[in-house]
Scaffold this active site. Sequence first.
Site, PDB file in Angstrom:
ATOM      1  N   LYS A 129     -55.873  18.369 -15.090  1.00 57.57           N
ATOM      2  CA  LYS A 129     -54.859  18.330 -15.833  1.00 57.57           C
ATOM      3  C   LYS A 129     -55.921  18.597 -16.691  1.00 57.57           C
ATOM      4  CE  LYS A 129     -50.630  18.987 -15.841  1.00 57.57           C
ATOM      5  NZ  LYS A 129     -49.362  19.138 -15.629  1.00 57.57           N
ATOM      6  N   ASP A 169     -47.875  23.328 -18.626  1.00 58.53           N
ATOM      7  CA  ASP A 169     -47.236  21.911 -19.058  1.00 58.53           C
ATOM      8  C   ASP A 169     -45.794  21.504 -20.263  1.00 58.53           C
ATOM      9  OD1 ASP A 169     -47.043  19.540 -16.745  1.00 58.53           O
ATOM     10  OD2 ASP A 169     -47.253  18.403 -18.782  1.00 58.53           O
TER      11      ASP A 169
HETATM   12  P1  NDP Z   1     -41.398  21.959 -21.376  1.00 54.96           P
HETATM   13  O1  NDP Z   1     -42.139  22.009 -22.933  1.00 54.96           O
HETATM   14  O2  NDP Z   1     -40.652  23.016 -21.230  1.00 54.96           O
HETATM   15  O3  NDP Z   1     -39.781  20.389 -22.081  1.00 54.96           O
HETATM   16  C1  NDP Z   1     -39.954  19.736 -22.219  1.00 54.96           C
HETATM   17  C2  NDP Z   1     -37.995  18.914 -22.283  1.00 54.96           C
HETATM   18  O4  NDP Z   1     -38.633  17.552 -22.669  1.00 54.96           O
HETATM   19  C3  NDP Z   1     -38.505  19.212 -23.402  1.00 54.96           C
HETATM   20  O5  NDP Z   1     -36.843  19.163 -23.618  1.00 54.96           O
HETATM   21  C4  NDP Z   1     -38.716  18.499 -24.759  1.00 54.96           C
HETATM   22  O6  NDP Z   1     -37.770  17.998 -25.913  1.00 54.96           O
HETATM   23  C5  NDP Z   1     -38.707  16.898 -23.763  1.00 54.96           C
HETATM   24  N1  NDP Z   1     -38.982  15.732 -24.201  1.00 54.96           N
HETATM   25  C6  NDP Z   1     -41.030  16.116 -24.041  1.00 54.96           C
HETATM   26  N2  NDP Z   1     -41.113  15.349 -24.315  1.00 54.96           N
HETATM   27  C7  NDP Z   1     -40.033  14.092 -24.328  1.00 54.96           C
HETATM   28  C8  NDP Z   1     -40.398  13.141 -24.744  1.00 54.96           C
HETATM   29  N3  NDP Z   1     -41.887  12.050 -25.518  1.00 54.96           N
HETATM   30  N4  NDP Z   1     -39.409  11.956 -25.309  1.00 54.96           N
HETATM   31  C9  NDP Z   1     -38.366  13.226 -24.558  1.00 54.96           C
HETATM   32  N5  NDP Z   1     -37.909  14.360 -24.190  1.00 54.96           N
HETATM   33  C10 NDP Z   1     -39.736  14.728 -24.108  1.00 54.96           C
HETATM   34  O7  NDP Z   1     -42.351  21.632 -20.675  1.00 54.96           O
HETATM   35  P2  NDP Z   1     -41.579  21.312 -19.325  1.00 54.96           P
HETATM   36  O8  NDP Z   1     -40.617  21.379 -18.696  1.00 54.96           O
HETATM   37  O9  NDP Z   1     -42.503  22.587 -18.636  1.00 54.96           O
HETATM   38  O10 NDP Z   1     -42.341  19.815 -17.889  1.00 54.96           O
HETATM   39  C11 NDP Z   1     -41.295  18.803 -17.793  1.00 54.96           C
HETATM   40  C12 NDP Z   1     -41.571  17.610 -17.030  1.00 54.96           C
HETATM   41  O11 NDP Z   1     -41.900  18.543 -16.129  1.00 54.96           O
HETATM   42  C13 NDP Z   1     -43.175  16.970 -17.183  1.00 54.96           C
HETATM   43  O12 NDP Z   1     -43.045  15.740 -17.158  1.00 54.96           O
HETATM   44  C14 NDP Z   1     -44.440  18.329 -16.487  1.00 54.96           C
HETATM   45  O13 NDP Z   1     -45.062  17.042 -16.121  1.00 54.96           O
HETATM   46  C15 NDP Z   1     -43.443  18.179 -15.812  1.00 54.96           C
HETATM   47  N6  NDP Z   1     -43.563  19.247 -14.497  1.00 54.96           N
HETATM   48  C16 NDP Z   1     -43.888  20.792 -15.357  1.00 54.96           C
HETATM   49  C17 NDP Z   1     -44.432  21.854 -14.390  1.00 54.96           C
HETATM   50  C18 NDP Z   1     -44.156  22.935 -15.133  1.00 54.96           C
HETATM   51  O14 NDP Z   1     -44.432  24.006 -14.178  1.00 54.96           O
HETATM   52  N7  NDP Z   1     -43.934  22.910 -15.683  1.00 54.96           N
HETATM   53  C19 NDP Z   1     -44.284  21.430 -13.404  1.00 54.96           C
HETATM   54  C20 NDP Z   1     -44.115  19.965 -12.912  1.00 54.96           C
HETATM   55  C21 NDP Z   1     -43.322  19.216 -12.589  1.00 54.96           C
HETATM   56  P3  NDP Z   1     -38.235  18.507 -27.515  1.00 54.96           P
HETATM   57  O15 NDP Z   1     -37.824  20.176 -26.820  1.00 54.96           O
HETATM   58  O16 NDP Z   1     -37.862  17.987 -27.975  1.00 54.96           O
HETATM   59  O17 NDP Z   1     -39.517  17.862 -27.068  1.00 54.96           O
HETATM   60  O1  2IT Z   2     -47.287  19.211 -13.361  1.00 55.91           O
HETATM   61  C1  2IT Z   2     -47.383  20.632 -12.638  1.00 55.91           C
HETATM   62  O2  2IT Z   2     -47.882  20.342 -11.389  1.00 55.91           O
HETATM   63  C2  2IT Z   2     -47.830  21.456 -13.372  1.00 55.91           C
HETATM   64  N1  2IT Z   2     -47.355  21.038 -14.389  1.00 55.91           N
HETATM   65  C3  2IT Z   2     -47.866  22.430 -12.876  1.00 55.91           C
HETATM   66  C4  2IT Z   2     -49.324  22.949 -12.352  1.00 55.91           C
HETATM   67  C5  2IT Z   2     -49.615  24.318 -12.457  1.00 55.91           C
HETATM   68  O3  2IT Z   2     -51.291  24.644 -11.628  1.00 55.91           O
HETATM   69  O4  2IT Z   2     -48.731  25.657 -11.834  1.00 55.91           O
END
Ligand code: NDP
Ligand code: 2IT
Length: 449
Positions: A129, A169
């Site tokens: 990461k 992420d």
């Molecule tokens: P984005 O940046 O696209 O969206 C994040 C969302 O979560 C936004 O709505 C944001 O609100 C909110 N958020 C972020 N930080 C906080 C916080 N401290 N408190 C409250 N709300 C918060 O990120 P992703 O959708 O990609 O990621 C979301 C989660 O999913 C994370 O935990 C990530 O690690 C996990 N994840 C992502 C993957 C991916 O492929 N993208 C794969 C697997 C897991 P705001 O806009 O107000 O910041």
């Molecule tokens: O938490 C996760 O699994 C991700 N943010 C995606 C990682 C990836 O390499 O696609």
Amino acid sequence: MPALHERLVPVYEEVVKRNPGEVEFHQAVWEVLESLHPVVVRHPEYADAEIIRRMCEPERQIIFRVPWVDDRGRVQLNRGFRVEFNSALGPYKGGLRFHPSVYLGIIKFLGFEQIFKNSLTGMPIGGAKGGADFDPKGRSDAEVMRFCQSFMTELYRHLGEHTDVPAGDIGVGAREIGYLFGQYKRITNRYESGVLTGKGLTWGGAQVRREATGYGLVFFVDEILRTRGDSFDGKTVVVSGSGNVAVYAIAKVQQLGGRVIACSDSDGYVVDEAGIDFDLLHEIKIERRGRISDYAAKRGSGATYVSGAGIWQVPCDIALPCATQNELDDVGAASLIRNGCRVVAEGANMPTTPAAIRMLAEAGVAFAPGKAANAGGVATSALEMQQNASRDSWTFEYTEKRLAEIMRSIHERCLVTAEAYGSPGNYVVGANIAGFIQVADAMLALGVI
Ligand code: NDP
Ligand code: 2IT
């Protein structure tokens, strides 16, 4: 807290001592070690070879300065990270997070989780990461570009399609991956498509990668429901967050006949009993990078905006935390249980606190941990790498079918493993043990390295 196996106590103590103050990392390690009790009893060879101890120590940790110039000509400074945790199964693989809360402990917890998640996908990828304490909010495209270029100017030397392959992420989507890939290509003079995933479709990206984490999460929940003779049809669903994972989870729930009645961002949440309007949400949150309060304002009288946390007070059948770590605590879990919620599945990484997980388990709520339920994103990244390696590109339909099969197979592996190790129906135990054993066997085979 329940006791760890006596051979794991010194392992946990060493992690706390070696990584002072990194509470999220301690939490992630504890959650895995807790599940490994029956493995240590049945397979002393892992502890004998110090496999578990070695797994808790990253293979490499990179911390670097990221200087850049903002639109007003002022020099800005951030800190960049890449924790290359484990490469027993394949090149390091895992996303980059740009958020002001990022520090080494966050990146380490995410990298540690990624080892087991990537193992569960059954694809040849190790765990890593990275990220930075950069806040993209309120920054222009040009500022984000200059930041990404500076970040990659240092990180590129550690990457490669056979070495380390980042993706997105929190705060890192196709825009950022584009700027990062452009800089990598320029510095190395190589069009090495497989060095980053989550690329745009016209420059080496794969169909379904954008949707994959949210879609995969919902496929996983669909399997949970199926094993209980149930389905999404007519279910009410609450999804926290409104970013990449949340938005495409909402889309898939709606396709499968469920009704998503609330979602959120870091300022507040919206309740929309008629069901979230996907097109409006997509336009405001993804295309315009706006706020969830704008959604409520535009949607009109049907939708109510509430500022602050508290989304788990909204009654629902299924809850999908898709924002960030530790966002669903004991207070949230208590109100979900009180309101009759039957399934909680983690789209985010470690969004549920240990106390909340215990309460949900005791109340008989099905609980799917992120390392199983959100593995569809990284699994589809591995499919993107596969297409890049063969200079091929697959259709949306075919790729989505592959994703659905992968999620079904992860679900099955969790259940079979949980049963085999004496905790039938426990997805946490199943995911941790199944993910662990594959990496542990590879590490044993590769020797002390
Ligand atoms: P984005 O940046 O696209 O969206 C994040 C969302 O979560 C936004 O709505 C944001 O609100 C909110 N958020 C972020 N930080 C906080 C916080 N401290 N408190 C409250 N709300 C918060 O990120 P992703 O959708 O990609 O990621 C979301 C989660 O999913 C994370 O935990 C990530 O690690 C996990 N994840 C992502 C993957 C991916 O492929 N993208 C794969 C697997 C897991 P705001 O806009 O107000 O910041
Ligand atoms: O938490 C996760 O699994 C991700 N943010 C995606 C990682 C990836 O390499 O696609």
